[in-house]
Write a protein that holds these residues in place. Structure first.
Motif, PDB file in Angstrom:
ATOM      1  N   MET A  84     -58.403  80.566  -7.897  1.00 50.16           N
ATOM      2  CA  MET A  84     -58.844  80.828  -6.524  1.00 50.16           C
ATOM      3  C   MET A  84     -57.641  81.075  -5.623  1.00 50.16           C
ATOM      4  O   MET A  84     -56.608  80.399  -5.740  1.00 50.16           O
ATOM      5  N   SER A  85     -57.796  82.027  -4.721  1.00 48.13           N
ATOM      6  CA  SER A  85     -56.718  82.355  -3.789  1.00 48.13           C
ATOM      7  C   SER A  85     -56.305  81.130  -2.988  1.00 48.13           C
ATOM      8  O   SER A  85     -57.145  80.373  -2.489  1.00 48.13           O
ATOM      9  N   LYS A  86     -55.001  80.948  -2.824  1.00 47.88           N
ATOM     10  CA  LYS A  86     -54.479  79.829  -2.035  1.00 47.88           C
ATOM     11  C   LYS A  86     -54.709  80.046  -0.534  1.00 47.88           C
ATOM     12  O   LYS A  86     -54.455  79.150   0.261  1.00 47.88           O
ATOM     13  N   GLN A  87     -55.199  81.217  -0.165  1.00 51.29           N
ATOM     14  CA  GLN A  87     -55.514  81.473   1.236  1.00 51.29           C
ATOM     15  C   GLN A  87     -56.858  80.871   1.631  1.00 51.29           C
ATOM     16  O   GLN A  87     -57.173  80.756   2.816  1.00 51.29           O
ATOM     17  N   ALA A  88     -57.659  80.478   0.634  1.00 51.12           N
ATOM     18  CA  ALA A  88     -58.972  79.907   0.927  1.00 51.12           C
ATOM     19  C   ALA A  88     -58.830  78.486   1.472  1.00 51.12           C
ATOM     20  O   ALA A  88     -57.915  77.746   1.102  1.00 51.12           O
ATOM     21  N   ILE A  89     -59.734  78.112   2.354  1.00 54.27           N
ATOM     22  CA  ILE A  89     -59.807  76.737   2.848  1.00 54.27           C
ATOM     23  C   ILE A  89     -60.878  76.008   2.050  1.00 54.27           C
ATOM     24  O   ILE A  89     -62.005  76.490   1.912  1.00 54.27           O
ATOM     25  N   ILE A  90     -60.511  74.847   1.514  1.00 50.77           N
ATOM     26  CA  ILE A  90     -61.426  74.070   0.680  1.00 50.77           C
ATOM     27  C   ILE A  90     -62.116  73.015   1.536  1.00 50.77           C
ATOM     28  O   ILE A  90     -61.458  72.199   2.182  1.00 50.77           O
ATOM     29  N   HIS A  91     -63.443  73.042   1.515  1.00 57.16           N
ATOM     30  CA  HIS A  91     -64.242  72.096   2.287  1.00 57.16           C
ATOM     31  C   HIS A  91     -64.716  70.988   1.336  1.00 57.16           C
ATOM     32  O   HIS A  91     -65.606  71.191   0.515  1.00 57.16           O
ATOM     33  N   SER A  92     -64.128  69.818   1.470  1.00 59.02           N
ATOM     34  CA  SER A  92     -64.383  68.711   0.551  1.00 59.02           C
ATOM     35  C   SER A  92     -65.639  67.948   0.955  1.00 59.02           C
ATOM     36  O   SER A  92     -65.736  67.464   2.085  1.00 59.02           O
ATOM     37  N   TYR A 104     -53.827  74.053  -1.100  1.00 59.76           N
ATOM     38  CA  TYR A 104     -54.879  74.585  -0.237  1.00 59.76           C
ATOM     39  C   TYR A 104     -54.937  73.824   1.083  1.00 59.76           C
ATOM     40  O   TYR A 104     -54.761  72.603   1.118  1.00 59.76           O
ATOM     41  N   GLN A 105     -55.228  74.538   2.149  1.00 54.33           N
ATOM     42  CA  GLN A 105     -55.670  73.869   3.364  1.00 54.33           C
ATOM     43  C   GLN A 105     -57.072  73.326   3.100  1.00 54.33           C
ATOM     44  O   GLN A 105     -57.860  73.934   2.375  1.00 54.33           O
ATOM     45  N   THR A 106     -57.381  72.173   3.700  1.00 51.32           N
ATOM     46  CA  THR A 106     -58.646  71.536   3.356  1.00 51.32           C
ATOM     47  C   THR A 106     -59.201  70.753   4.534  1.00 51.32           C
ATOM     48  O   THR A 106     -58.456  70.334   5.426  1.00 51.32           O
ATOM     49  N   VAL A 107     -60.521  70.584   4.524  1.00 45.79           N
ATOM     50  CA  VAL A 107     -61.251  69.850   5.561  1.00 45.79           C
ATOM     51  C   VAL A 107     -62.151  68.834   4.861  1.00 45.79           C
ATOM     52  O   VAL A 107     -62.814  69.164   3.868  1.00 45.79           O
ATOM     53  N   LEU A 108     -62.197  67.617   5.371  1.00 47.27           N
ATOM     54  CA  LEU A 108     -62.982  66.549   4.758  1.00 47.27           C
ATOM     55  C   LEU A 108     -64.354  66.397   5.420  1.00 47.27           C
ATOM     56  O   LEU A 108     -64.446  66.269   6.636  1.00 47.27           O
ATOM     57  N   SER A 109     -65.410  66.409   4.591  1.00 51.62           N
ATOM     58  CA  SER A 109     -66.737  66.036   5.075  1.00 51.62           C
ATOM     59  C   SER A 109     -67.317  64.857   4.305  1.00 51.62           C
ATOM     60  O   SER A 109     -68.237  64.202   4.799  1.00 51.62           O
ATOM     61  N   ASN A 110     -66.811  64.587   3.105  1.00 54.47           N
ATOM     62  CA  ASN A 110     -67.291  63.405   2.399  1.00 54.47           C
ATOM     63  C   ASN A 110     -67.018  62.158   3.249  1.00 54.47           C
ATOM     64  O   ASN A 110     -65.917  61.964   3.744  1.00 54.47           O
ATOM     65  N   GLY A 111     -68.060  61.359   3.435  1.00 59.53           N
ATOM     66  CA  GLY A 111     -67.938  60.197   4.317  1.00 59.53           C
ATOM     67  C   GLY A 111     -68.418  60.457   5.725  1.00 59.53           C
ATOM     68  O   GLY A 111     -68.570  59.520   6.512  1.00 59.53           O
ATOM     69  N   TYR A 112     -68.680  61.733   6.046  1.00 56.57           N
ATOM     70  CA  TYR A 112     -69.177  62.094   7.379  1.00 56.57           C
ATOM     71  C   TYR A 112     -70.549  62.770   7.301  1.00 56.57           C
ATOM     72  O   TYR A 112     -70.937  63.499   8.212  1.00 56.57           O
ATOM     73  N   TYR A 113     -71.282  62.539   6.210  1.00 59.05           N
ATOM     74  CA  TYR A 113     -72.612  63.134   6.061  1.00 59.05           C
ATOM     75  C   TYR A 113     -73.620  62.333   6.888  1.00 59.05           C
ATOM     76  O   TYR A 113     -74.050  61.248   6.496  1.00 59.05           O
ATOM     77  N   LEU A 114     -74.028  62.886   8.019  1.00 58.29           N
ATOM     78  CA  LEU A 114     -74.912  62.174   8.937  1.00 58.29           C
ATOM     79  C   LEU A 114     -76.305  61.978   8.358  1.00 58.29           C
ATOM     80  O   LEU A 114     -76.983  60.995   8.674  1.00 58.29           O
ATOM     81  N   ASP A 115     -76.753  62.903   7.511  1.00 59.31           N
ATOM     82  CA  ASP A 115     -78.114  62.814   6.990  1.00 59.31           C
ATOM     83  C   ASP A 115     -78.282  61.715   5.944  1.00 59.31           C
ATOM     84  O   ASP A 115     -79.408  61.411   5.551  1.00 59.31           O
ATOM     85  N   LEU A 116     -77.188  61.096   5.506  1.00 62.60           N
ATOM     86  CA  LEU A 116     -77.294  59.990   4.552  1.00 62.60           C
ATOM     87  C   LEU A 116     -77.769  58.706   5.212  1.00 62.60           C
ATOM     88  O   LEU A 116     -78.082  57.732   4.529  1.00 62.60           O
ATOM     89  N   MET A 117     -77.804  58.683   6.540  1.00 59.41           N
ATOM     90  CA  MET A 117     -78.303  57.535   7.299  1.00 59.41           C
ATOM     91  C   MET A 117     -77.485  56.267   7.048  1.00 59.41           C
ATOM     92  O   MET A 117     -78.006  55.157   7.090  1.00 59.41           O
ATOM     93  N   GLN A 118     -76.197  56.445   6.777  1.00 58.50           N
ATOM     94  CA  GLN A 118     -75.339  55.288   6.557  1.00 58.50           C
ATOM     95  C   GLN A 118     -74.800  54.754   7.880  1.00 58.50           C
ATOM     96  O   GLN A 118     -74.872  55.404   8.915  1.00 58.50           O
TER      97      GLN A 118
END
Length: 676
Positions: A376-384, A406-420
């Motif tokens: 995968m191109s290193k120009q892609a941003i990985i959404h975790s 890769y540049q990356t953004v974290l969403s694991n742990g911020y899933y609002l629909d899990l009702m945690q």
């Protein structure tokens, strides 16, 4: 109610010097120093702007004035701010060095100086000035006769450049006004990226003029026109928010293939596709061996990209199990011809074809973490997004992306629909303290993004699932890493929750709408009290297998009125811990008051249920809570030895997940009391 009393008490400490712990700032600034004295507001208060800002500061400052006037009722004489140096003698002076650009790595810093006779905001750009105005609004105090700002010096800048909220509009369509009020709320807590999930198996939500079949056949008539898209993007830009669109491919493709089945991977060329009515992961997948697939996507991107001036485009890329690829001989032949060993390799091939299509429009490709493969191109941003719920260690993929360049953004742990719990979100850091990443690798972690998937969310309940919890996530992404005091966070988040109402957020008032429906328009107090100790079932267990709720099923039930972090449960848990530490009379009284309230609530619910069928599903849980409350009162007040067998039986009933798709959030504390 307890929090309202606390807030009112703090507000009416007449002429006392305000202390930092009394301030309800969220996100908490990087540096704040309080001084002696106050700036007292009166009707002559005005704002002046100097420097070289973008014009968004004029509407931003005007909105600030209207909100401040709404809170104070002072009838400010100044109306609309429309030009530089319009009121040179104004008490609030805003100086912006330059115009801000909507995007990443912008200078969003500001300095706010509140003196006794004037207020100064200095910012590198209007983006920082907008943030300063939000902080200033949060600084507002009052006594019994006046409103004032405590004198202070604040210097502030965000820790991460990507501070986002994703809203899925494919599963349940969210009208433009719903999005705009949430953009206002985002700006209030200094979030700066709106990720707009526009397509999925359940619907295609964006007008494509060259391909009208997409909305004619795959939207149920619920979609945004291109003019509406432009309107939302403009509205976001005026608030300093970047909009990132997502067209999810090659999986999650039921909707696009409903319109264009010939682009699908099924072996039966005449096979029909339908938009999905359930939640889950489905097989329909675009055919990566068909040149017409890329022609269609290129034409879609040619229309979509110009609507979004930002530099980023999300192509999804998640949850493609490749079953249709495996079953298609033509695709298998294509893989062999192109020396693609696995479906991951094939998906990488597919994704790489999209890179030049987007680059043509100046867009950088972003996708969920499944797109990260060796080629995968290193120009892609990985959404975790994957973590313990998917069998992976928390933060694993975001660290792997950073290590792999890769540049990356974290969403694991911020899933609002899990009702945690909000505590889980708040303590989830994109770069944990124990991280072994190098300085260069850490710099690749752009930030984080709260994600609001809408399988179980309608426009009436969306706000209650996002807010106020997202304010705590916003603080994690803005403030210093060592701002982690949970009690302080809860207090400030509750104050923020009330402020969000002035922006039109419906998370508080719509609860009563749902409860009135459940009560058959009878008195709702008992339902409200019980909802304050119940929470919706967590981690997708409410809709096990994704089959109980279709996209047209009612979401007007008790679980929809309940929210994570039930307020009475939070307070009861504190009262329990206090009692177990010190069984004095005061702590005992506080605990017993909860039990008495729940006993009375159950009696009222039983009576309510005589003319309200929708109350019936919660009665078994309410009865169990009432019965264990009676037992605990006898044990605490009369010091009677509890019947261990009976108590454990009641505890088991209080831990039930079989009633009205909710659970008792006080169960763990009840268990502590029974076992001590």
């Amino acid at each position: 109610m307890k929090y309202i009393v606390i807030l009112l008490f703090a507000a009416f400490v007449s002429n006392a010097q305000v202390k930092k712990e009394q301030l309800n700032l969220m996100p908490w600034p990087q540096n704040i120093n309080l001084n002696a004295g106050n700036f007292t507001l009166n009707k002559n208060f005005k704002v002046n702007i100097t420097g070289n800002p973008d014009s968004r500061i004029f509407s931003g400052a005007t909105n600030f004035l209207r909100r401040l006037d709404g809170r104070t009722g002072l009838f400010f004489g100044q109306g609309f701010i429309s030009k530089i140096n319009q009121t040179p003698t104004a008490e609030l002076q805003i100086n912006c060095v330059q115009a801000g650009n909507i995007g990443l790595n912008q200078d969003e810093s500001y300095k706010l100086e509140i003196q006794e006779n004037k207020i100064l905001i200095t910012a590198a750009s209007d983006l920082g000035a907008l943030h300063a105005l939000e902080t200033l609004l949060q600084m507002l105090q009052n006594d019994n006769s006046k409103y004032y700002f405590p004198t202070a010096t604040i210097s502030d800048t965000p820790r991460f450049t990507w501070r986002g909220l994703m809203i899925d509009v494919a599963r349940h369509f969210q009208p433009v006004d719903v999005l705009k009020r949430n953009l206002d709320a985002m700006a209030a807590v200094k979030l700066n990226v709106f990720h707009w999930h526009l397509t999925d198996d359940q619907g295609w939500r964006i007008q494509i003029k060259k391909h009208p079949k997409l909305t004619e056949l795959a939207s149920d008539g619920l979609f945004y026109t291109q003019e509406e898209i432009k309107s939302v993007v403009k509205y976001a830009g005026e608030r300093g928010i970047l909009v990132v669109p997502e067209i999810d491919v090659p999986g999650h493709a039921s909707a696009i293939l409903t319109a264009y089945p010939e682009m699908g991977s099924r072996t039966n060329a005449s096979a029909l596709y339908e938009i999905e009515r359930n939640a889950g992961i489905f097989n329909p997948t675009l055919d990566p061996s068909n040149p017409k697939t890329y022609q269609l996507l290129s034409e879609i991107f040619d229309e979509v990209c110009p609507l979004f001036p930002g530099a980023y485009f999300h192509i999804g890329g998640d949850e493609n199990e490749g079953k249709d690829w495996d079953a298609n001989p033509k695709i298998q032949k294509f893989k062999k011809k192109n020396k693609l060993e696995t479906n991951h390799d094939l998906q990488t091939y597919f994704t790489m074809q999209l890179v030049p299509m987007l680059k043509k429009h100046g867009k950088q490709l972003m996708g969920w973490e499944e797109i990260m493969t060796k080629d995968m191109s290193k120009q892609a941003i990985i959404h975790s997004w994957k973590g313990p719920n998917e069998g992976l260690p928390a933060g694993h993929s975001v660290a792997a992306a950073a290590k792999n360049g890769y540049q990356t953004v974290l969403s694991n742990g911020y899933y609002l629909d899990l009702m945690q719990s909000v505590n889980d979100h708040y303590l989830n850091d994109p770069i944990p303290h124990n991280s072994t990443l190098t300085t260069e690798e850490r710099a690749r972690i752009l930030g984080g993004e709260a994600t609001m998937w809408t399988e179980l969310v309608t426009p009436a309940t969306l706000d209650s699932r996002i807010w106020p919890r997202t304010a705590a996530i916003a603080e994690r992404l803005w403030s210093s890493q060592d701002i982690v005091d949970l009690e302080s966070m809860h207090n400030r988040m509750n104050a923020t929750s009330y402020r969000l109402e002035e922006l039109g957020i419906t998370h508080i008032k719509n609860k009563d709408v749902i409860l009135r429906n459940i009560s058959n328009n009878q008195e709702i107090k008992a339902l409200a009290d019980f909802s304050n100790v119940c929470e919706p079932l967590k981690i997708y267990s409410r809709n096990a297998g994704g089959t109980e709720y279709q996209m047209y099923s009612p979401l007007t039930l008790f679980a929809d009125a309940c929210t994570p972090d039930a307020i009475d449960a939070h307070n009861f848990n504190k009262a329990t811990d206090n009692y177990l530490k010190n069984k004095n009379s005061e702590n005992k009284r506080e605990l017993v008051a909860f039990f008495q309230k729940w006993i009375a609530t159950n009696k009222d619910l039983v009576q309510l249920g005589l003319n309200a069928p929708l109350v019936q599903p919660i009665l078994p849980l309410s009865k169990s809570l009432s019965e264990i409350s009676q037992q605990l009162i006898a044990m605490i007040e009369n010091k009677q030895a509890s019947n261990s067998s009976k108590m454990n039986e009641l505890l088991e009933k209080c831990n039930s997940k079989n009633h009205a798709d909710v659970e008792l959030a006080v169960y763990k504390s009840l268990k502590k009391l029974v076992n001590n």
